[in-house]
Design a protein around this motif. Sequence first.
Motif, PDB file in Angstrom:
ATOM      1  N   PRO A  88       0.818  -1.224   0.000  1.00 36.36           N
ATOM      2  CA  PRO A  88       0.000   0.000   0.000  1.00 36.36           C
ATOM      3  C   PRO A  88       0.849   1.269   0.000  1.00 36.36           C
ATOM      4  N   PHE A  89       1.979   1.244   0.697  1.00 34.22           N
ATOM      5  CA  PHE A  89       2.870   2.398   0.721  1.00 34.22           C
ATOM      6  C   PHE A  89       3.439   2.671  -0.669  1.00 34.22           C
ATOM      7  N   GLU A  90       3.954   1.635  -1.317  1.00 37.45           N
ATOM      8  CA  GLU A  90       4.507   1.795  -2.666  1.00 37.45           C
ATOM      9  C   GLU A  90       3.413   2.203  -3.657  1.00 37.45           C
ATOM     10  N   PHE A  91       2.250   1.613  -3.526  1.00 37.46           N
ATOM     11  CA  PHE A  91       1.137   1.960  -4.415  1.00 37.46           C
ATOM     12  C   PHE A  91       0.736   3.416  -4.195  1.00 37.46           C
ATOM     13  N   GLY A  92       0.757   3.863  -2.925  1.00 38.05           N
ATOM     14  CA  GLY A  92       0.428   5.249  -2.614  1.00 38.05           C
ATOM     15  C   GLY A  92       1.433   6.218  -3.202  1.00 38.05           C
ATOM     16  N   ILE A  93       2.688   5.828  -3.250  1.00 35.82           N
ATOM     17  CA  ILE A  93       3.706   6.681  -3.851  1.00 35.82           C
ATOM     18  C   ILE A  93       3.485   6.780  -5.364  1.00 35.82           C
ATOM     19  N   MET A  94       3.152   5.644  -5.979  1.00 40.62           N
ATOM     20  CA  MET A  94       2.952   5.642  -7.430  1.00 40.62           C
ATOM     21  C   MET A  94       1.719   6.456  -7.822  1.00 40.62           C
ATOM     22  N   PHE A  95       0.667   6.379  -7.032  1.00 37.26           N
ATOM     23  CA  PHE A  95      -0.576   7.085  -7.323  1.00 37.26           C
ATOM     24  C   PHE A  95      -0.807   8.131  -6.241  1.00 37.26           C
ATOM     25  N   GLY A  96       0.012   9.159  -6.265  1.00 37.77           N
ATOM     26  CA  GLY A  96      -0.039  10.170  -5.224  1.00 37.77           C
ATOM     27  C   GLY A  96      -1.124  11.209  -5.412  1.00 37.77           C
ATOM     28  N   ASP A  97      -1.874  11.149  -6.487  1.00 36.64           N
ATOM     29  CA  ASP A  97      -2.923  12.127  -6.753  1.00 36.64           C
ATOM     30  C   ASP A  97      -3.999  12.046  -5.672  1.00 36.64           C
ATOM     31  N   VAL A  98      -4.281  13.155  -5.015  1.00 36.92           N
ATOM     32  CA  VAL A  98      -5.253  13.185  -3.920  1.00 36.92           C
ATOM     33  C   VAL A  98      -6.647  12.817  -4.419  1.00 36.92           C
ATOM     34  N   GLY A  99      -7.040  13.330  -5.558  1.00 37.28           N
ATOM     35  CA  GLY A  99      -8.365  13.026  -6.106  1.00 37.28           C
ATOM     36  C   GLY A  99      -8.522  11.542  -6.384  1.00 37.28           C
ATOM     37  N   HIS A 100      -7.500  10.954  -6.962  1.00 41.40           N
ATOM     38  CA  HIS A 100      -7.533   9.521  -7.243  1.00 41.40           C
ATOM     39  C   HIS A 100      -7.611   8.739  -5.936  1.00 41.40           C
ATOM     40  N   GLY A 101      -6.880   9.186  -4.927  1.00 45.04           N
ATOM     41  CA  GLY A 101      -6.901   8.528  -3.621  1.00 45.04           C
ATOM     42  C   GLY A 101      -8.257   8.593  -2.963  1.00 45.04           C
ATOM     43  N   ILE A 102      -8.929   9.739  -3.077  1.00 47.72           N
ATOM     44  CA  ILE A 102     -10.261   9.890  -2.485  1.00 47.72           C
ATOM     45  C   ILE A 102     -11.258   8.964  -3.174  1.00 47.72           C
ATOM     46  N   ILE A 103     -11.188   8.903  -4.494  1.00 46.39           N
ATOM     47  CA  ILE A 103     -12.087   8.005  -5.238  1.00 46.39           C
ATOM     48  C   ILE A 103     -11.841   6.557  -4.824  1.00 46.39           C
ATOM     49  N   MET A 104     -10.582   6.174  -4.718  1.00 45.79           N
ATOM     50  CA  MET A 104     -10.269   4.789  -4.323  1.00 45.79           C
ATOM     51  C   MET A 104     -10.731   4.512  -2.893  1.00 45.79           C
ATOM     52  N   LEU A 105     -10.611   5.504  -2.003  1.00 48.23           N
ATOM     53  CA  LEU A 105     -11.068   5.344  -0.628  1.00 48.23           C
ATOM     54  C   LEU A 105     -12.577   5.144  -0.584  1.00 48.23           C
ATOM     55  N   ILE A 106     -13.309   5.932  -1.347  1.00 44.99           N
ATOM     56  CA  ILE A 106     -14.768   5.809  -1.378  1.00 44.99           C
ATOM     57  C   ILE A 106     -15.180   4.444  -1.917  1.00 44.99           C
ATOM     58  N   VAL A 107     -14.547   4.008  -2.994  1.00 43.55           N
ATOM     59  CA  VAL A 107     -14.870   2.696  -3.563  1.00 43.55           C
ATOM     60  C   VAL A 107     -14.527   1.587  -2.568  1.00 43.55           C
ATOM     61  N   ALA A 108     -13.380   1.688  -1.902  1.00 45.14           N
ATOM     62  CA  ALA A 108     -12.982   0.667  -0.931  1.00 45.14           C
ATOM     63  C   ALA A 108     -13.964   0.610   0.239  1.00 45.14           C
ATOM     64  N   LEU A 109     -14.360   1.770   0.754  1.00 53.12           N
ATOM     65  CA  LEU A 109     -15.327   1.792   1.853  1.00 53.12           C
ATOM     66  C   LEU A 109     -16.673   1.223   1.425  1.00 53.12           C
ATOM     67  N   LEU A 110     -17.074   1.522   0.186  1.00 56.92           N
ATOM     68  CA  LEU A 110     -18.318   0.969  -0.342  1.00 56.92           C
ATOM     69  C   LEU A 110     -18.234  -0.553  -0.447  1.00 56.92           C
ATOM     70  N   LEU A 111     -17.115  -1.059  -0.937  1.00 60.19           N
ATOM     71  CA  LEU A 111     -16.940  -2.509  -1.046  1.00 60.19           C
ATOM     72  C   LEU A 111     -16.943  -3.175   0.325  1.00 60.19           C
ATOM     73  N   ILE A 112     -16.317  -2.544   1.297  1.00 58.02           N
ATOM     74  CA  ILE A 112     -16.316  -3.095   2.657  1.00 58.02           C
ATOM     75  C   ILE A 112     -17.727  -3.114   3.223  1.00 58.02           C
ATOM     76  N   LYS A 113     -18.474  -2.050   2.973  1.00 59.79           N
ATOM     77  CA  LYS A 113     -19.857  -1.967   3.473  1.00 59.79           C
ATOM     78  C   LYS A 113     -20.743  -3.023   2.811  1.00 59.79           C
ATOM     79  N   MET A 114     -20.542  -3.277   1.522  1.00 63.70           N
ATOM     80  CA  MET A 114     -21.394  -4.197   0.776  1.00 63.70           C
ATOM     81  C   MET A 114     -20.936  -5.658   0.873  1.00 63.70           C
ATOM     82  N   GLU A 115     -19.807  -5.913   1.517  1.00 63.85           N
ATOM     83  CA  GLU A 115     -19.242  -7.264   1.544  1.00 63.85           C
ATOM     84  C   GLU A 115     -20.207  -8.300   2.107  1.00 63.85           C
ATOM     85  N   LYS A 116     -20.825  -8.014   3.233  1.00 60.42           N
ATOM     86  CA  LYS A 116     -21.735  -8.983   3.855  1.00 60.42           C
ATOM     87  C   LYS A 116     -22.948  -9.268   2.969  1.00 60.42           C
ATOM     88  N   GLN A 117     -23.440  -8.252   2.255  1.00 57.64           N
ATOM     89  CA  GLN A 117     -24.609  -8.451   1.396  1.00 57.64           C
ATOM     90  C   GLN A 117     -24.253  -9.296   0.172  1.00 57.64           C
TER      91      GLN A 117
END
Length: 127
Positions: A88-117
């Motif tokens: 994750p650290f190396e991936f974060g360095i490669m994709f340091g764009d804040v906007g891209h990081g926010i989008i990935m965070l939102i998608v990851a949180l959505l996937l975590i929320k929907m996992e049980k369903q």
Amino acid sequence: DLGRRCLIAEGWCPVNSGEDIQKALRDGRERSGTLIPSVLNIVPTTETPPTYFINNKVNAGFQGIVDSYGTARYREINPTVFTIVTFPFEFGIMFGDVGHGIIMLIVALLLIKMEKQWEGKKINEMA
């Protein structure tokens, strides 16, 4: 077997899983309806056994990343633990764009929320 009525197989298994294998053989015999008991023989060998890592829910996703680079040899440490920290650290360095990081965070949180369903649901995958 010339009569094609039995299966003889040879393979590797962890030493401490003998009881689980015996249970699986008994269950298979009962489900198939045969009266002939299954036999499990431990054959001594001088060959190097294959690598076997026990994965849990956390490191299973990272194990695929490690396996894409190669599999550790028998009795080597599993590098997945280090990958959990460094990837994750190396991936974060490669994709340091804040906007891209926010989008990935939102998608990851959505996937975590929907996992049980989604867990165990049948999807239209190519099998």
